[in-house]
Scaffold this motif. Sequence first.
Motif, PDB file in Angstrom:
ATOM      1  N   HIS A  24      -1.152  -3.808   8.452  1.00  0.00           N
ATOM      2  CA  HIS A  24      -0.107  -3.236   7.599  1.00  0.00           C
ATOM      3  C   HIS A  24       0.855  -2.361   8.397  1.00  0.00           C
ATOM      4  O   HIS A  24       2.059  -2.312   8.091  1.00  0.00           O
ATOM      5  N   ASN A 200      -4.682   5.588   5.426  1.00  0.00           N
ATOM      6  CA  ASN A 200      -4.748   4.182   5.058  1.00  0.00           C
ATOM      7  C   ASN A 200      -4.221   4.013   3.645  1.00  0.00           C
ATOM      8  O   ASN A 200      -4.282   4.939   2.827  1.00  0.00           O
ATOM      9  N   TRP A 374       0.573   1.349   0.613  1.00  0.00           N
ATOM     10  CA  TRP A 374       0.845   1.247   2.054  1.00  0.00           C
ATOM     11  C   TRP A 374       2.240   1.751   2.399  1.00  0.00           C
ATOM     12  O   TRP A 374       2.456   2.341   3.462  1.00  0.00           O
ATOM     13  N   SER A 378       2.632   4.788   5.143  1.00  0.00           N
ATOM     14  CA  SER A 378       3.148   4.431   6.471  1.00  0.00           C
ATOM     15  C   SER A 378       4.394   5.207   6.873  1.00  0.00           C
ATOM     16  O   SER A 378       4.863   5.071   8.012  1.00  0.00           O
TER      17      SER A 378
END
Length: 393
Positions: A24, A200, A374, A378
């Motif tokens: 990812h 995560n 995600w 991120s």
Amino acid sequence: MKLLVISARFPLPLEKGDKLRLYHQLKYLARDHEVFLISLADEEIEEKWQRDIESFCQKTYIFSQSYAQHVFNALRGLCLGMPVNVGYFYQPSIKRRIHQLVGEIDPTAIYVQLIRMVPYVKDLQVPFMGIDYMDSFSLRIQRRVELGGLTSLFWRLEKAMLTRFELSCAKYFDSKFIISDVDKQHLESQGIDGLTLLRNGVDIEYYRVDQDRKAQKEYDILLVGNMSYHPNILAAKYLVEQIAVPLRRKLPNLKLLIAGASPSPQVTRLQNDWIHVTGYMPDIRDAYANARIFVAPIFAGSGLQNKILEAMAMGLPCVTSSLVNDSICAPAEAVREANDPAAFIDAVWSLLQHGDLDKYGNVGRAFVKEHFGWEGCSVPLKNLGAYHSNKSS
């Protein structure tokens, strides 16, 4: 910019936490950068996996290592003062080839996943270097030491070496990322500063119960994970011996599903007429969709447990240890904490007999959707290309 990512494992298939995280992150980074990937591999990498990664990365380079080579690497690494967790992956001939590739690619930045790969890059001169510690290896091994056993002396020595190595790595990198507050605090206590939290996430759209999966659930309890990983092996045994067997005296029709790749003999021996051990599943969502609650009695390891995020995204109420939930901070309606057999049994019994499972599952899904997508997790990687030196003088 040209970004070279270097990892100890190829990101596919997605059966381990570090591979899932890398996959990812690569997709996110490839939006804004020309990404090249160098990976070690201890299994045959199928062409379709490589094509998948190269659909968003410029090019992938794979260096295979056999188990025998890993063992030799570990022994040689010990002679060089490396922890086993690092030396196991280090091979001088691969280092020379990586340095050649760095010269050919001429990246603006290098991003390294895990301290395992630091010996390959510490001598390189590039404008920017970043590392994803992911979790603290020394904290993980410390918890293994606390479990005792015949190998505890070895793990004490490994923990001491990892503590020194984690600290020594910091000076090579301009940015340093870590997966959870618990791991961050541990590394900071060892003298490592400048750490950025990089959690995560979970693919909310992928992990959802669609109409095709809303069949009658066959299993009451589910545990998912890579079943060759020591903390997961311990969790599977604990779940069966300390929780499920006593519960079955009250619930004689109780059924348990243990799903995940590479089950060790200790795990496969748990299978019987009411416990099913699946091994690798092409679509792990089938396991989540076929169980009523998720139970993870994990008392070792470090980092953030993807399995809990996935279970909540799939609408499953969870029962796990405070060690696991400390990194997630999920509400009690979604994740019930238990730290001994009696507490686990009470929590599971209460959910199965009296719990509004749909209500609790909806709370969990809403929680991960808000905090663990995600995309949001991120965001810290956006600054990867901005040079802000944290190197030690």
